[in-house]
Design a protein around this motif. Structure first.
Motif, PDB file in Angstrom:
ATOM      1  N   TYR A  51       3.803  -3.879  10.970  1.00 35.97           N
ATOM      2  CA  TYR A  51       3.871  -2.644  10.185  1.00 35.97           C
ATOM      3  C   TYR A  51       2.571  -2.432   9.437  1.00 35.97           C
ATOM      4  O   TYR A  51       1.863  -3.384   9.126  1.00 35.97           O
ATOM      5  N   THR A  52       2.258  -1.171   9.110  1.00 36.69           N
ATOM      6  CA  THR A  52       1.146  -0.850   8.226  1.00 36.69           C
ATOM      7  C   THR A  52       1.536   0.356   7.379  1.00 36.69           C
ATOM      8  O   THR A  52       2.676   0.837   7.438  1.00 36.69           O
ATOM      9  N   LYS A  53       0.587   0.861   6.579  1.00 32.16           N
ATOM     10  CA  LYS A  53       0.903   2.027   5.720  1.00 32.16           C
ATOM     11  C   LYS A  53       1.285   3.206   6.614  1.00 32.16           C
ATOM     12  O   LYS A  53       0.801   3.338   7.727  1.00 32.16           O
ATOM     13  N   PRO A  54       2.133   4.137   6.125  1.00 33.80           N
ATOM     14  CA  PRO A  54       2.675   4.264   4.773  1.00 33.80           C
ATOM     15  C   PRO A  54       3.893   3.361   4.580  1.00 33.80           C
ATOM     16  O   PRO A  54       4.528   2.974   5.575  1.00 33.80           O
ATOM     17  N   PRO A  55       4.307   3.064   3.376  1.00 36.35           N
ATOM     18  CA  PRO A  55       5.459   2.196   3.129  1.00 36.35           C
ATOM     19  C   PRO A  55       6.777   2.801   3.600  1.00 36.35           C
ATOM     20  O   PRO A  55       7.730   2.097   3.909  1.00 36.35           O
TER      21      PRO A  55
END
Ligand SMILES: N#Cc1c(N)n[nH]c1-c1ccc2c(Cl)cn(Cc3cccnc3)c2c1
Length: 245
Positions: free
Chosen positions: A187-191
């Protein structure tokens, strides 16, 4: 590492000039050269194939151009390993990629048609190690795609190529404790994306909990998709609890 690739489709290897491998070449970490086999076919039509002895469909690659090409590229007494993709080869695995990454010089022979005259391999074996390798149980039209796969799998293991030495060591099939678990989700941004949050543990800062969660996800994915790989791992009690859930 020195790489030589012999093919009748040199343009197939334009990808070697991009991405991480391209940078490794520019740095001089990888000395790669692509050779057009037709340069060693001397008739007017640069013929590299002929009909098969014994009959049968298709054409076979003539031995003469290959013999001259390999003589020119690999002088007697030099330390090259010849790798020949073939549907009937030994499986190309991460372990073999690791072994190849330790070789100073690999020469890849990309064949087409129904294959290369068998005497080419016999002759090469008389003066260098030769591996006949397959990248998988499906049928391609020639060896070029297989060589692209093998070159990428091997060169990404060379020091400095990935730019993050740790990531190759964390590969699904890298030697070590997680040596045959499939990668879990990343996973990465956004939360939060389209109402889908990132698993909270990954933002907890608790590295022990994060490592446990990642291993659990890898175990669950491996058990679901490649259960035969589970037995190749050294499981502890926590692993067994996860798999029994
Ligand atoms: N590596 C690998 C690999 C793989 N996994 N599938 N197909 C190949 C492969 C590699 C090399 C050649 C050469 Cl030379 C000619 N062909 C076409 C062909 C197809 C079926 C039977 N005979 C020849 C190649 C297919």
């Amino acid at each position: 590492m020195k790489l030589d690739i012999v093919t009748i489709f040199p343009d197939y290897f334009a990808p070697l000039d991009v991405s991480l491998l391209g940078k490794a070449r520019q740095r001089g970490d990888v000395d790669a050269h692509v050779h057009d086999l037709r340069g060693w076919a001397h008739d007017r039509h640069r013929t590299v194939d002929d009909t098969p002895y014994g009959g049968g469909p298709g054409m076979v690659m003539k031995p003469e151009p290959w013999g001259e090409a390999l003589d020119a590229i690999v002088p007697p007494g030099s330390s090259a390993r010849l790798v020949v993709p073939t549907p009937s080869g030994r499986p190309f695995t991460q372990e073999l990629a690791g072994a190849y990454a330790a070789e100073p010089w690999l020469v890849f022979a990309c064949g087409r048609y129904e294959g290369i005259d068998a005497r080419v391999i016999e002759d090469a074996r008389s003066r260098m190690p030769v591996d006949e390798v397959s990248i998988g149980d499906y049928v391609l039209a020639g060896g070029e795609s297989a060589v692209l796969v093998m070159v990428e799998a091997v060169t990404r293991l060379l020091p400095g190529v990935l730019g993050n030495a740790g990531s190759a060591a964390d590969d699904s099939f890298a030697p070590g404790r997680m040596e045959a678990l499939l990668e879990g989700p990343v996973y990465t941004k956004p939360p939060d994306w389209r109402g889908r949050p990132v698993p909270p543990v990954l933002m907890s800062g608790n590295h022990g909990a994060i490592a446990r969660w990642r291993r659990d996800e890898a175990l669950r994915r491996t058990a679901a998709i490649r259960p035969e790989l589970i037995a190749r791992n050294a499981l502890d009690d926590a692993d067994r609890r996860t798999l029994s859930e």
